[in-house]
Structure formats: C-alpha cells, structure tokens
Design a protein around this motif. Structure first.
Motif, PDB file in Angstrom:
ATOM      1  N   VAL B 133      14.993  39.380 190.517  1.00  0.00           N
ATOM      2  CA  VAL B 133      13.806  39.375 191.436  1.00  0.00           C
ATOM      3  C   VAL B 133      12.488  39.350 190.589  1.00  0.00           C
ATOM      4  O   VAL B 133      12.223  39.975 189.725  1.00  0.00           O
ATOM      5  CB  VAL B 133      13.586  40.558 192.268  1.00  0.00           C
ATOM      6  N   PRO B 134      11.755  38.134 190.629  1.00  0.00           N
ATOM      7  CA  PRO B 134      10.496  38.098 190.043  1.00  0.00           C
ATOM      8  C   PRO B 134       9.632  38.835 190.771  1.00  0.00           C
ATOM      9  O   PRO B 134       9.643  38.611 191.953  1.00  0.00           O
ATOM     10  CB  PRO B 134      10.344  36.421 189.940  1.00  0.00           C
ATOM     11  N   LYS B 135       8.579  39.392 190.054  1.00  0.00           N
ATOM     12  CA  LYS B 135       7.514  40.315 190.806  1.00  0.00           C
ATOM     13  C   LYS B 135       6.311  39.730 190.032  1.00  0.00           C
ATOM     14  O   LYS B 135       6.370  39.412 188.840  1.00  0.00           O
ATOM     15  CB  LYS B 135       7.758  41.666 190.396  1.00  0.00           C
ATOM     16  N   LEU B 136       5.351  39.902 190.733  1.00  0.00           N
ATOM     17  CA  LEU B 136       3.788  39.857 190.246  1.00  0.00           C
ATOM     18  C   LEU B 136       2.755  40.114 191.158  1.00  0.00           C
ATOM     19  O   LEU B 136       3.298  40.858 192.322  1.00  0.00           O
ATOM     20  CB  LEU B 136       3.787  38.112 190.124  1.00  0.00           C
ATOM     21  N   CYS B 137       1.668  39.984 190.809  1.00  0.00           N
ATOM     22  CA  CYS B 137       0.472  40.457 191.825  1.00  0.00           C
ATOM     23  C   CYS B 137       1.012  39.824 193.154  1.00  0.00           C
ATOM     24  O   CYS B 137       0.947  38.342 193.052  1.00  0.00           O
ATOM     25  CB  CYS B 137      -0.715  40.082 191.419  1.00  0.00           C
ATOM     26  N   ASN B 138       0.594  40.390 194.205  1.00  0.00           N
ATOM     27  CA  ASN B 138       1.013  39.659 195.561  1.00  0.00           C
ATOM     28  C   ASN B 138      -0.516  38.984 196.143  1.00  0.00           C
ATOM     29  O   ASN B 138      -0.215  38.415 197.160  1.00  0.00           O
ATOM     30  CB  ASN B 138       1.540  40.812 196.625  1.00  0.00           C
ATOM     31  N   PRO B 180       0.266  49.106 195.160  1.00  0.00           N
ATOM     32  CA  PRO B 180       1.467  49.670 195.679  1.00  0.00           C
ATOM     33  C   PRO B 180       2.562  48.984 194.874  1.00  0.00           C
ATOM     34  O   PRO B 180       3.937  49.437 194.736  1.00  0.00           O
ATOM     35  CB  PRO B 180       1.783  49.329 197.126  1.00  0.00           C
ATOM     36  N   TYR B 181       2.325  47.769 194.212  1.00  0.00           N
ATOM     37  CA  TYR B 181       3.309  47.156 193.413  1.00  0.00           C
ATOM     38  C   TYR B 181       3.430  47.264 192.081  1.00  0.00           C
ATOM     39  O   TYR B 181       4.437  46.540 191.315  1.00  0.00           O
ATOM     40  CB  TYR B 181       3.208  45.555 194.063  1.00  0.00           C
ATOM     41  N   GLY B 182       2.543  47.957 191.409  1.00  0.00           N
ATOM     42  CA  GLY B 182       2.662  48.091 189.925  1.00  0.00           C
ATOM     43  C   GLY B 182       2.021  46.912 189.236  1.00  0.00           C
ATOM     44  O   GLY B 182       2.579  46.544 188.074  1.00  0.00           O
ATOM     45  N   LEU B 186      -4.039  48.289 182.558  1.00  0.00           N
ATOM     46  CA  LEU B 186      -5.490  48.234 181.717  1.00  0.00           C
ATOM     47  C   LEU B 186      -5.321  47.541 180.227  1.00  0.00           C
ATOM     48  O   LEU B 186      -4.397  47.897 179.371  1.00  0.00           O
ATOM     49  CB  LEU B 186      -5.835  49.753 181.339  1.00  0.00           C
ATOM     50  N   ASN B 187      -5.951  46.287 180.268  1.00  0.00           N
ATOM     51  CA  ASN B 187      -5.962  45.379 179.052  1.00  0.00           C
ATOM     52  C   ASN B 187      -6.374  46.331 177.667  1.00  0.00           C
ATOM     53  O   ASN B 187      -7.531  46.694 177.908  1.00  0.00           O
ATOM     54  CB  ASN B 187      -6.757  44.157 179.266  1.00  0.00           C
ATOM     55  N   PRO B 188      -5.604  46.450 176.936  1.00  0.00           N
ATOM     56  CA  PRO B 188      -5.932  47.377 175.780  1.00  0.00           C
ATOM     57  C   PRO B 188      -7.139  46.822 174.891  1.00  0.00           C
ATOM     58  O   PRO B 188      -7.548  47.305 173.832  1.00  0.00           O
ATOM     59  CB  PRO B 188      -4.780  47.592 174.840  1.00  0.00           C
ATOM     60  N   ASN B 189      -7.151  45.594 175.140  1.00  0.00           N
ATOM     61  CA  ASN B 189      -8.343  44.781 174.134  1.00  0.00           C
ATOM     62  C   ASN B 189      -9.805  44.861 174.923  1.00  0.00           C
ATOM     63  O   ASN B 189     -10.575  45.038 174.183  1.00  0.00           O
ATOM     64  CB  ASN B 189      -8.268  43.342 173.981  1.00  0.00           C
ATOM     65  N   THR B 190      -9.771  44.492 176.454  1.00  0.00           N
ATOM     66  CA  THR B 190     -10.944  44.594 177.033  1.00  0.00           C
ATOM     67  C   THR B 190     -11.316  46.030 177.638  1.00  0.00           C
ATOM     68  O   THR B 190     -12.426  46.311 177.920  1.00  0.00           O
ATOM     69  CB  THR B 190     -10.877  43.455 178.243  1.00  0.00           C
ATOM     70  N   HIS B 191     -10.021  46.840 177.492  1.00  0.00           N
ATOM     71  CA  HIS B 191     -10.455  48.261 178.312  1.00  0.00           C
ATOM     72  C   HIS B 191     -10.992  48.115 179.597  1.00  0.00           C
ATOM     73  O   HIS B 191     -11.560  49.057 180.241  1.00  0.00           O
ATOM     74  CB  HIS B 191     -11.411  49.123 177.509  1.00  0.00           C
ATOM     75  N   THR B 192     -10.381  46.831 180.533  1.00  0.00           N
ATOM     76  CA  THR B 192     -10.644  46.680 181.981  1.00  0.00           C
ATOM     77  C   THR B 192      -9.412  46.247 182.612  1.00  0.00           C
ATOM     78  O   THR B 192      -8.468  46.017 182.077  1.00  0.00           O
ATOM     79  CB  THR B 192     -11.673  45.389 182.109  1.00  0.00           C
ATOM     80  N   ALA B 193      -9.464  46.403 184.030  1.00  0.00           N
ATOM     81  CA  ALA B 193      -8.081  46.152 184.493  1.00  0.00           C
ATOM     82  C   ALA B 193      -7.748  44.737 184.576  1.00  0.00           C
ATOM     83  O   ALA B 193      -8.696  43.847 184.510  1.00  0.00           O
ATOM     84  CB  ALA B 193      -8.351  46.618 186.159  1.00  0.00           C
ATOM     85  N   ASP B 194      -6.604  44.459 184.719  1.00  0.00           N
ATOM     86  CA  ASP B 194      -6.059  42.945 184.306  1.00  0.00           C
ATOM     87  C   ASP B 194      -4.799  42.857 185.180  1.00  0.00           C
ATOM     88  O   ASP B 194      -4.002  43.753 185.292  1.00  0.00           O
ATOM     89  CB  ASP B 194      -5.718  42.852 182.771  1.00  0.00           C
ATOM     90  N   LYS B 195      -4.717  41.621 185.745  1.00  0.00           N
ATOM     91  CA  LYS B 195      -3.430  41.463 186.261  1.00  0.00           C
ATOM     92  C   LYS B 195      -3.227  39.805 186.665  1.00  0.00           C
ATOM     93  O   LYS B 195      -4.085  39.063 186.178  1.00  0.00           O
ATOM     94  CB  LYS B 195      -3.484  41.883 187.682  1.00  0.00           C
ATOM     95  N   CYS B 196      -2.334  39.503 187.478  1.00  0.00           N
ATOM     96  CA  CYS B 196      -2.151  37.944 187.388  1.00  0.00           C
ATOM     97  C   CYS B 196      -3.138  37.358 188.321  1.00  0.00           C
ATOM     98  O   CYS B 196      -3.775  38.112 189.188  1.00  0.00           O
ATOM     99  CB  CYS B 196      -0.715  37.945 188.221  1.00  0.00           C
TER     100      CYS B 196
END
Lengths: 419, 264, 244
Positions: B133-138, B180-182, B186-196
């Motif tokens: 099952v592929p998962k990503l930001c919904n 809820p989907y994980g 936290l992007n370790p380079n920019t120290h900001t939240a990151d996602k698809c």
C-alpha cells in the motif's frame, strides 16, 4: 546531501517495535514540552490558592497570599522559554502575536500569556505591594530605594481611601484572574485534547484533568516554598495556615485522582480500537512513570500521608515532616503526569500497530540539562523577588512584633505607619 | 497649568494620537485591497496562464497494481530534495501480510529498500493475502494540519493542494502531531514542517507528480477532479473507492481502490 | 473628581504600551506582512519556481521517438523512461553534454522483477539467483520491448506465487492447464483474455468422486458434500490441504 539529523534517531529506529509510519520515529515534542505545562500549571495552581483568600475569604491562608502571587510570577516569567527553545525558528515566534491563525489553540498562547502576565498577575502584585513599596521607597538608602520607587510607579498616596481602592481593585482582579488562570493552563489541555489524530490526547476530559492537576501542583508548590522559607528565615510556621491549605490540597488530589481514574475506566469500558495499543503503551513504555510515579508515589502515597497526619492527630513537628514529604512526592507525580501525557502520546504509532522510544538528549538545546535549568530558574527569580519585595505586610510585621527581616527593622519610623 | 493637569492632558493626547493613526491606516487599507484584486493575480505567483481555481486535484491508488518497487519513493526524494535518511518520507510503501489466525503483519519497506533483495520475505503458508500500500499526504479537503497551525503557515491552495510556507513556519510541530496519517515530518535542513506537495511545481506546468510519472504499473493515478476526462475520474467511476480513516472527517483526497480493511 | 493616583499611573503605563503596539503594528511593520493572501501568493510563487528533475515521457519522445514507439507496443508501454534512466531534465535541456544513467547490470531489473510473495498475481517475476545466472538481463531482453527469448510455456513466469504455493501442495503434479484453459491472447493482454476455471462440481469429481479405489486421492460423495457450491468456492485448489 549533508544533513544534520537529530542524534538519537538511528537508535530510536532500531528500538521500534511493531509497525510505525516511517515519519513517526522522531519524537517531536521533547522534554521541554513536558516542562512547559508543568510550569504554567504551577502558575495557575498558585494563583488559585491566592484567590482562595481574596475571593473566598479564607483568612487562614493569608500568610501564603503574597508568596502565592510571587511564585506564580516567578514561574510565569520562565514559562515561554521552553517553548522558544523548542521552536525550529524561535526568531519567528513573534508571528504568533502579529499574524495568529485564529482556528489554532496554540495561537492563543501569545495573547493569553500577555493578558495573564500584565492584566492579572502584575496588576494584582502591584496593587498588593504598592503601599509597602511606597513606604520602603520613602526610607532606606541606596539603589534598592530607587527600585522600590520605580516599582511603585512613583506613587505616594497611602491614605486609607487609596488603600481601600487598592483592596477593591485586588478583589476585582482576582475575580477576573480565576478564569484567566484557568484559560492560561486550560488552553494547553485543549491543545492536546483537540487532536483527534491521537487517541491518548484527544479527549474531552483532557483540559479538565490538566487544570485539576495544575491546581494540585500549584498548591503543593506554595506549601513547599512556605515551609522552606519559614525554615530559612527562622520564623515560626503558621500551622493553622498549613493545615487549612493541606486540607484543600487533599480535596484537590481526590478530585484529580477521580478524574484521571474516570478517564481510565471510561476508555477501558468503551474499548475502542485504540485500546489495544494504549494498553501496550502503559504496560510497556509508561509502566514506571504512570503506575509507580504518577499514581502510587504522586497521588496514593501523599493522600495516605495527609489522611494519616489528620487522623492520627500528629504533633506539629511530625505533621510538618509529613506535609513536606507529601508535597515533594506530589511534585514528582504531577511532573510525571505531564510526561505521561506529552511523551506517552508520542510513543505509539497512529497506525495502532507499533511503539517507539524517546531518547532524551542530555546536552543540547532540548536536553535534560536545559530542562533542569528551566526548572531551577524560577526559584532563582523568586529569590530575587523576595529580596526586593517584603513577603509579609510591613504593618503586620510591625504589629505582630515577631521576627522581622533585618532590612525592615533598619527602617526608622516603621511603627508609626501602623494603624 | 500645574503638573497634574499637564499629566492628565498628556494621557488623553497619547491615547488619541494612535486612534487617529488607526483611522488613517484603515482608510488606506481599504483603498489598497480594492486594488489588489479578489483571488490573487496568478501572474504574481509565477503561474502564467494556469488558473488554480479551475482545478481540484486528487490522487488515486490502485492497491492491486502496486508491486512495492519503491521507485516512487526514490523519485520523490530526487525530485524534491528530501533527505535520503530513512527518517524522512514524503511518500512510502507499506507491506501487509494478513495471516490465517486473523493477525496482520505490517512493515514499511521504504525504510530499508535493499532488504527485499537481501532477505526476500519467506514463503508463509499462514498468509492468506499480502499486498503493498503506497501512502502519502492525503491533501485533505478538511485538513486538521491547516486548522492547528498557529501562524497559518500551512494552507490549501485553490486547486486543493496543501503546502507549507517554509519562510513563515515556526517549526512548532503541531501540524505533525495533528496529522492522522503520519504524512508530515520536520525537515532537518530548514527546521520547518515538510510533506508531499503533489509536486505542485510540476503539476502547474502540466506534468505529473514524480511518483506518478515513474510508477511502473500505473498504480498511482493523478487527476483533476474537475476535469471530465481524467484517469482519476475514470477510476472513481470503475472502482469501489475508500479513503484512510474516514471516521476522522478529514475528507482525504487520496482515493484507494481495492483497499483492504486491515490498512490503517 | 481628580482621577486616583493609581489610575493615573497605570493609565500612563497602559497608554505607553498601547502606543508602542500601535506604532509597531501600523507604522513599523509593512502592511503586506499582515495579508494572508500575500503570504500564500509568495509561497506558491516559491513553490512553483522549484526545479523540475524528471522531464516526463513526452519530453523523451521528442527526440527518441523510435524507442518510444517500440516501447509503446510492448509490455513496458506503461513504464516511464525515467523510471529506469533516472531524472533526466538535465539531459533534455542539454542532450549533448549531460547523459542519463542507463542501467546495465543484473541488480537493476530485479528491483521490480524479483520474486516477492506480496506482488500481485500476474506480474512477471523471476528468482534472480537462478535465472540465467551471471548474464545481464539486457543480454536476452530488450528493455524497450522485453519479450522473453522463448515464450514461457509455464504459467509460473507471471504467476510465480501460485506456482510456488502449488509446488509444495498435494496438487504439485498437476499442470496448470489441467484445470485452466488459457488462450495465447492471455499472454499478450492478460486482463482482457482471462483463463477459464472449472464450472462444474463433476470436474473435480473426475478425481475426487470417481472412486479410484486404493489411491490416496481423497474421495467425497458429490451428492451430499458441500451442497450446490463449486468445489473451489470453499477449497483452495493451489493448496488444498491449507485452511479452506
């Protein structure tokens, strides 16, 4: 690509049991986020104790009134620092003040904090201490005199009329202050309680439980400080005061324990899908911190000790010892409560299929040393505040004639101020 | 006038001054907002002819086509500069093995991609069914992460893509807790939240997201739900569609066909 | 009545505080800072300006139309060029100086084609340890038209998991074609031309109700066993001794 990964991650990945979403291996809210609600809880609890006297007219606790206010202030001043140190970009923290998103409970922080600090606590402290600051500013020598004058905002009127106004103002502020204190700590409970993604946090009871445990910790902290200060200053302890406060503490612990037990029983009975992984969480990861420290050491044993102190009609010395140990255990228990909520909620996967671990750094901006330092600094601030502000009313000290701190006795003419 | 009267006057003056300034600013602001236009000029955003309000994006996943090759994970990291370390994923693949005794074993195969070839999973007669099952930001239509951001750094675009403002994010990590989907980290380079981001920088140019582009079996289906002819609309017509955690009312826009009930 | 001294003092402090706040909010900080639209627009602008690394099949086709046409007719028609050749925008922009990666060793193709029990049925899988050991995959298979050098007679080339399951079961000696009829078209368009399944109880009864006395083949009375259902609706023929 060169990347600075948080150091504990490889070990934390190795220690994962079961299945977790891959991004969950990093524990995002560290021990600093455990310290923050602990500090604001103490603020709220200490203030509630102060309000017992002002609003509910419980005269017996008067000796701790000023101490409660100053304790609340000392902890409140330190409270934003764990948050600042935790942020990925602390230099952008002002954005919460300037462009808050109103749908977020966390955006409330700036305004609630500023309101409580300035609109409630500082204002009440100013009205309470104003008379003594005017007196001390008029006498004495050196820079301390100017500090007193500045703190009183260079006011001079200590006529009965003005003092009556002060008392009225304090009453009004305390009245407004009680819901403000509830808001200051309650919104933190709401931050956790409103997260539907996390079944350990997302509960209607969360803000209430947070608040009750805050009241417990705040009252216990004031008792602890009162006992330490009277011992340091070699003053007699007002046992009537202590007995009254510990009664309130006792009831607060009962209510807190009942609420937490209710939450636990409710979850077990409802038996939703998350009950499996949460059961594993508390029996594997949180066993010691929850059952042993939070419940046994932090609530059951102190309750037993308080009951024993009252029922067995112990003499003063033994009662004092029992109270001392009980309030220290309560502090450990409440800190553990915060740990179990904050860290506990991050130790299980949202897939309900696995558990993670938290490797707390020792050094580092979000490490153990930083957390301990943040817990110690409020006491340092309190010591500074006590150097500048008199803990008991000057007129009381003049009238009662009990051991008076040296500086005040140097002030000529203090007895002429008594009424 | 004596000192007292002067002080009284000063207080009024100090209070009044900013009030006038406020009124003046309000007047300017009204004039300005009339100029700026309602929905934001696309040209200002570097979009050219592309009009976000004409599109509404979603993704489809055909679970019975996924072969668990991880090409999507690798391509995503290459396209979007996600750190290679196994703690940061914008998308990932999970392997499910449902056993005859009712238990389910789940494993994330993207964390150690070489493992499949080093130690292929043993044949197991107890496995009743097994799949990837592929998962990503919904890219939820009702996103809890957007709701909790204290400064509004994460938001949904008009075409339904949830992105993060890397210059305003404080790194408080509340959005990461709220998802809820994980899907967030936290992007370790920019120290900001990151996602698809649905490869928004590709989509507005008419390209497919990188994961969709490289999927060898066409298990990933990207589409415009407003279009009359798109792979995703066809998939919605031909398959029974599920989403992850529907009870949380996040209204995810990643639609799974043939999604097994064991998938969380 | 003259205002109380306390009120005056506090009023002054409050006024200064409000003054500073108003000054900062309305004078010092530029107005655009408070506009959500402004921030969102600049975020979109930054996002859209990010570099593209995968050019997409359409870009490859512009120059490599031969390979593209070959690929479109074969089993890899749905496979993007860059899945194997890696991100190639650099090459698309400057074809002569930047060359894309071309996988040529045996460890590459098994990423998709090595046997894995979770892969869907019908996906061609081999065991890389024993399949033409030592040879490069492209020695026998043209990656743009990966027809195997000999058309597989055995169904196991694509139905590896079923074959492996059956191979350790009581039905191991039965060929797939004993029970399933598959046309040649099934090897070309698998999902469009599906093989058949036995449609009568008597089919299985040929061995299991025929009364081959003394043999170890389990026998049942078709009249009473399993009501009206087809045998495979309960029994899994690829592993009949497993749980039904």
């Amino acid at each position: 690509m060169i990347v600075e990964i948080p150091r504990g991650l490889p070990e934390m990945l190795r220690q994962v049991t079961g299945f977790i979403y891959p991004n969950e291996v990093e524990i995002h809210w560290s021990i600093l986020i455990v310290v923050y609600p602990y500090l604001t809880g103490l603020v709220a609890g200490a203030f509630i104790l102060a309000s017992l006297m002002k609003v509910f007219n419980v005269e017996a606790v008067r000796p701790t009134y000023r101490l409660s206010l100053l304790t609340a202030l000392a902890f409140l001043l330190v409270a934003p620092f764990p948050l600042l140190l935790h942020l990925g970009h602390p230099e952008r923290s002002f954005e919460i003040f300037l462009t808050p998103q109103l749908s977020s409970a966390m955006a409330m922080f700036g305004f609630v904090y500023a309101w409580y600090l300035m609109g409630v606590l500082l204002l009440e402290i100013w009205f309470e201490f104003r008379r003594d600051l005017v007196v001390l500013g008029g006498q004495g020598r050196g820079p301390l005199r100017w500090i007193h004058r500045a703190l009183s905002l260079f006011s001079k009127d200590i006529s009965p009329d003005a003092l009556a106004f002060d008392r009225g103002a304090i009453k009004l502020i305390t009245l407004i202050g009680i819901p403000s204190a509830f808001l200051l700590h309650g919104y933190v409970g709401f931050i956790f309680g409103s997260v539907k993604a996390n079944p350990w946090w997302g509960s209607v009871l969360m803000p209430i439980v947070f608040l009750m445990s805050a009241i417990v910790s705040g009252i216990a902290m004031v008792v602890l400080l009162y006992m330490i200060l009277t011992a340091l200053r070699k003053e007699p302890t007002d046992m009537r005061c202590l007995d009254t406060i510990t009664s309130y503490l006792f009831y607060a612990v009962i209510v807190d324990f009942s609420l937490e037990a209710l939450d636990f029983i409710h979850r077990l009975y409802q038996s939703e899908e998350s009950v499996g992984i949460l059961g594993q969480l508390i029996s594997n990861k949180l066993f010691v911190s929850l059952f042993v420290v939070q419940v046994l050491v932090g609530m059951v044993v102190p309750l037993g000790m308080l009951i024993a102190a009252k029922a067995a009609k112990l003499d003063e010395g033994r009662r004092r010892l029992v109270y001392l140990v009980a309030v220290i255990l309560i502090q450990l228990g409440i800190f553990s409560t915060r740990w179990n909520v904050v860290i506990g909620g991050q130790l299980f996967s949202k897939s309900f299929r696995g558990l993670m671990t938290y490797k707390m750094e020792v050094l580092g901006l979000e490490g153990l040393i930083t957390a301990l330092a943040l817990l110690v600094v409020p006491f340092v601030i309190l010591a500074v505040l006590l150097r500048v502000l008199p803990l008991r009313r000057l007129e009381e000290q003049g009238v009662q004639g009990s051991a008076i701190s040296l500086r005040v006795s140097e002030v000529p003419g203090v007895s002429s101020l008594t009424q | 006038m004596n000192k007292r009267q002067f002080m009284k006057g000063m207080i009024v003056f100090i209070a009044a001054g900013p009030d006038f300034a406020t009124l003046a600013r309000a007047a300017y602001a009204k004039a300005d907002s009339a100029k700026a236009g309602g929905s934001g000029d696309p040209a200002d955003m570097g979009l050219g002819d592309y009009d976000p309000s004409e599109h509404w994006y979603g993704m489809g996943i055909e679970v019975d086509k996924c072969i668990g090759c991880n090409r999507c994970v690798v391509a995503c990291k290459a396209e979007n500069g996600v750190p290679d370390e196994p703690y940061y994923f914008r998308t990932w693949i999970e392997r499910y093995s449902v056993l005859a005794n009712g238990e389910t074993e789940v494993e994330c195969i993207s964390v150690d991609p070489g493992k499949q070839q080093r130690e292929p999973p043993a044949e197991n007669r107890d496995v009743v069914r097994s799949f990837f099952v592929p998962k990503l930001c919904n890219h939820c239509a009702h996103p809890p992460c957007v709701q909790v951001c204290p400064v509004g750094a994460t938001f949904a675009t008009q075409d339904g893509v949830v992105i993060v403002d890397q210059e305003r994010c404080l790194g408080c990590r509340y959005c990461i807790q709220a998802c809820p989907y994980g899907a967030r980290f936290l992007n370790p380079n920019t120290h900001t939240a990151d996602k698809c981001t649905f490869c928004y920088h590709r989509v507005v140019k008419g390209l497919m997201p990188a994961c969709v582009e490289v999927c060898p079996t066409g298990a990933r289906v990207f589409g415009d739900l407003r279009s009359r002819a798109s792979r995703l609309v066809r998939m919605q017509r031909m398959s029974k569609i599920s989403v992850l955690k529907p009870d949380l009312n996040t209204e995810p826009k990643v639609y799974y066909s043939q999604l097994d009930g064991e998938v969380r | 009545m003259a205002a109380r001294e306390q009120v005056k003092r506090l009023g002054l402090v409050l006024a200064i505080l409000i003054g500073v706040i108003v000054l900062v909010r309305f004078v010092v900080i530029p107005r655009a800072y408070f506009s959500t639209r402004h921030h969102q627009a600049s975020t979109v602008k930054r996002e859209v300006a990010k570099p593209v690394h995968f050019a997409g099949m359409a870009a490859c086709r512009e120059c490599h139309s031969d390979e593209y046409e070959t690929k479109s007719a074969g089993y890899h028609k749905g496979l993007a060029c860059e899945t194997c050749h890696g991100p190639s925008t650099g090459h698309a922009e400057d074809p002569m100086s930047v060359k894309p990666y071309a996988p040529r060793d045996r460890t590459f193709c098994p990423v998709c084609h090595a046997y894995d029990r979770s892969r869907p049925t019908g996906f061609p899988q081999i065991n890389p340890a024993v399949h033409n050991e030592g040879l490069a995959c492209i020695a026998c298979h043209n990656p743009h038209d990966p027809v195997p050098p000999e058309v597989p007679q055995e169904c196991s080339a694509c139905h590896a998991q079923i074959a492996r399951t059956k191979a350790v079961s009581r039905h191991a000696s039965l060929a797939c074609t004993t029970c399933h009829e598959a046309s040649e078209q099934h090897k070309v368009s698998p999902r469009a031309a599906l093989p058949s399944k036995p449609q009568t109880r008597e089919f299985c009864g040929q061995c299991h109700a025929g009364g081959a006395a003394g043999s170890s083949v389990p026998q049942v009375d078709l009249a009473t066993h399993g009501s009206h259902y087809l045998c495979w609706q309960c029994h899994y023929p690829h592993l009949p001794e497993g749980n039904p």
